[in-house]
Motif scaffolding. Sequence first.
Motif, short mmCIF file in Angstrom:
data_model
loop_
_atom_site.label_atom_id
_atom_site.label_comp_id
_atom_site.label_asym_id
_atom_site.label_seq_id
_atom_site.Cartn_x
_atom_site.Cartn_y
_atom_site.Cartn_z
N LEU A 161 0.83 -1.19 0.00
CA LEU A 161 0.00 0.00 0.00
C LEU A 161 0.87 1.25 0.00
CD1 LEU A 161 -2.66 -0.96 2.71
CD2 LEU A 161 -2.90 -1.10 0.24
N ASP A 162 0.43 2.27 -0.70
CA ASP A 162 1.12 3.56 -0.67
C ASP A 162 0.63 4.37 0.51
OD1 ASP A 162 2.64 2.98 -2.84
OD2 ASP A 162 1.50 4.15 -4.28
N LEU A 163 0.85 3.84 1.70
CA LEU A 163 0.50 4.49 2.96
C LEU A 163 1.55 4.14 4.00
CD1 LEU A 163 -3.37 3.98 3.41
CD2 LEU A 163 -2.19 6.15 3.07
N PRO A 164 1.84 5.01 4.95
CA PRO A 164 2.75 4.65 6.04
C PRO A 164 2.17 3.53 6.89
CG PRO A 164 2.40 7.03 5.94
CD PRO A 164 1.38 6.42 5.04
N ALA A 165 3.03 2.69 7.44
CA ALA A 165 2.57 1.60 8.28
C ALA A 165 1.77 2.10 9.48
CB ALA A 165 3.75 0.76 8.76
N GLY A 166 2.15 3.27 10.01
CA GLY A 166 1.44 3.81 11.17
C GLY A 166 0.01 4.18 10.89
N GLU A 167 -0.33 4.47 9.62
CA GLU A 167 -1.71 4.80 9.28
C GLU A 167 -2.54 3.55 9.02
OE1 GLU A 167 -2.11 7.65 6.19
OE2 GLU A 167 -0.60 9.01 7.00
N VAL A 168 -1.89 2.44 8.73
CA VAL A 168 -2.61 1.21 8.39
C VAL A 168 -2.81 0.31 9.61
CG1 VAL A 168 -2.52 -0.90 6.98
CG2 VAL A 168 -1.78 1.28 6.01
N SER A 169 -1.77 0.20 10.45
CA SER A 169 -1.80 -0.77 11.54
C SER A 169 -2.96 -0.61 12.52
CB SER A 169 -0.47 -0.73 12.31
OG SER A 169 -0.27 0.55 12.88
N PRO A 170 -3.45 0.61 12.84
CA PRO A 170 -4.56 0.69 13.80
C PRO A 170 -5.83 0.01 13.32
CG PRO A 170 -3.49 2.83 13.58
CD PRO A 170 -2.97 1.96 12.48
N TYR A 171 -5.95 -0.22 12.01
CA TYR A 171 -7.18 -0.78 11.46
C TYR A 171 -7.01 -2.23 11.01
CZ TYR A 171 -7.79 4.21 11.42
OH TYR A 171 -7.84 5.53 11.80
N VAL A 172 -5.90 -2.83 11.38
CA VAL A 172 -5.63 -4.22 11.00
C VAL A 172 -5.56 -5.06 12.26
CG1 VAL A 172 -4.00 -5.80 9.91
CG2 VAL A 172 -4.41 -3.54 8.91
N ARG A 173 -6.52 -5.91 12.45
CA ARG A 173 -6.56 -6.76 13.63
C ARG A 173 -6.16 -8.20 13.32
NH1 ARG A 173 -5.88 -2.83 15.77
NH2 ARG A 173 -7.38 -1.48 16.81
N ASP A 174 -6.36 -8.64 12.09
CA ASP A 174 -6.10 -10.03 11.73
C ASP A 174 -5.04 -10.11 10.63
OD1 ASP A 174 -8.09 -10.81 13.50
OD2 ASP A 174 -9.64 -10.63 11.98
N GLY A 175 -4.04 -9.29 10.72
CA GLY A 175 -3.02 -9.29 9.69
C GLY A 175 -1.70 -8.76 10.20
N VAL A 176 -0.75 -8.62 9.29
CA VAL A 176 0.59 -8.14 9.61
C VAL A 176 0.89 -6.95 8.72
CG1 VAL A 176 3.04 -8.71 9.66
CG2 VAL A 176 1.35 -10.44 10.28
N VAL A 177 1.40 -5.87 9.32
CA VAL A 177 1.80 -4.67 8.59
C VAL A 177 3.29 -4.48 8.76
CG1 VAL A 177 1.43 -2.20 8.25
CG2 VAL A 177 -0.45 -3.63 9.11
N GLU A 178 3.99 -4.33 7.65
CA GLU A 178 5.45 -4.14 7.69
C GLU A 178 5.81 -2.83 7.00
OE1 GLU A 178 9.62 -6.12 6.06
OE2 GLU A 178 7.69 -6.87 5.37
N GLU A 179 6.60 -2.01 7.66
CA GLU A 179 7.06 -0.76 7.06
C GLU A 179 8.07 -1.05 5.96
OE1 GLU A 179 9.01 3.47 8.50
OE2 GLU A 179 9.52 1.61 9.52
N LEU A 180 7.89 -0.41 4.81
CA LEU A 180 8.81 -0.57 3.69
C LEU A 180 9.60 0.69 3.40
CD1 LEU A 180 6.69 -2.62 1.13
CD2 LEU A 180 8.36 -3.45 2.78
N GLY A 181 9.25 1.78 4.04
CA GLY A 181 9.91 3.06 3.79
C GLY A 181 8.91 4.17 3.91
N PRO A 182 9.34 5.40 3.65
CA PRO A 182 8.42 6.54 3.77
C PRO A 182 7.21 6.39 2.87
CG PRO A 182 10.69 7.29 3.54
CD PRO A 182 10.69 5.81 3.26
#
Length: 349
Positions: A270-291
């Motif tokens: 996704l073209d979004l920061p991990a910090g904006e995605v992780s609060p809405y993901v309860r059944d998955g894994v979010v990994e930061e790839l860069g800015p």
Amino acid sequence: MEIVQKTSGRLLALLSLLQARRDWPGALLAERLDVSRRTVRRDVDRLRELGYPIAAIKGPDGGYRLDAGSQLPPLLFDDEQAVALAMALQMATTAGAGIEEAAARALTTVRQVMPARLRHRIDTLQVTAVERPSSRPQVDSGVLMTLSAAVHACEELRFDYGADEDAPQRRVQPHHLVAWGGRWYLVAWDLDRDDWRTFRADRITPRIPNGPRFSPRELPGGNVSAFVTGRFLGSSGPEGPGGLDRSGGSVGLDGARGLGEWPCWGEVILDLPAGEVSPYVRDGVVEELGPGRCRLVLGSWSWMGLAASIGRFDADIEVVGPAELKEAFARLARRYGSAGNETRRARQP
């Protein structure tokens, strides 16, 4: 006065063009602004005096480029960008990354300089962060930045872990910074234990300086999402159930069921920061790839349901796999396109 206003308006137009693309030939800028190339050169010099790092491009035609500088100069946003920025700052209060106060101050600054028509749009969106009964500890944003920088630079880390002052200092090779169930974790190779470990970021106190650079290792299974999912679902291993380092204590998953219990799961970027995605993901894994980019692995009851769930993030999506998820996105695109056409036909007299 009229000349000053015309010059100021032209400077803003020039700045907007420089922000729209990386390189601009001088002749094209002059054409867009309806001025001479000599005027463009003077306006570029004025912007440099205001703190904008504009580099000259050598070549037959010459040109200009807006580079990153040592200080943040005044920025120019169009209406949609300004509204999107204000909305993102409001949503930052749920990121769990320790940036709530800074986001609130930034939102106040942005709102003060907004035209009245835009302030009205922002004021209609009021976001209140409601903590669950089992409130998660906040992670200092500086810690996240330190961990992320070490991951990207492939530099060894030294840190204290947990509240035990007598606990030995940890030495690790950091490989991934991920979010699971609203918490941040560092996946690293523990040099003293000669094995993989998963550390809660809120319990890490980094030591400086970082250690030497290292060559990245391949995770078991070759995929960070599968590795983290297996650890948190309680797979056997030296770290024990829950996938956390034993010295840091066991942590529940706050109701997260994990990808293993879903019949369908997929991986996207996704073209979004991990910090904006992780609060809405309860059944998955979010990994930061860069800015501004992150990897999301998510599960659902169907491929169509999974595609629709990912689409709610309102960002460009790159499907890593599997093929069933790509087909689900294609089917949704056809279905939504058809719905849009029907809506337009219905509105015609």
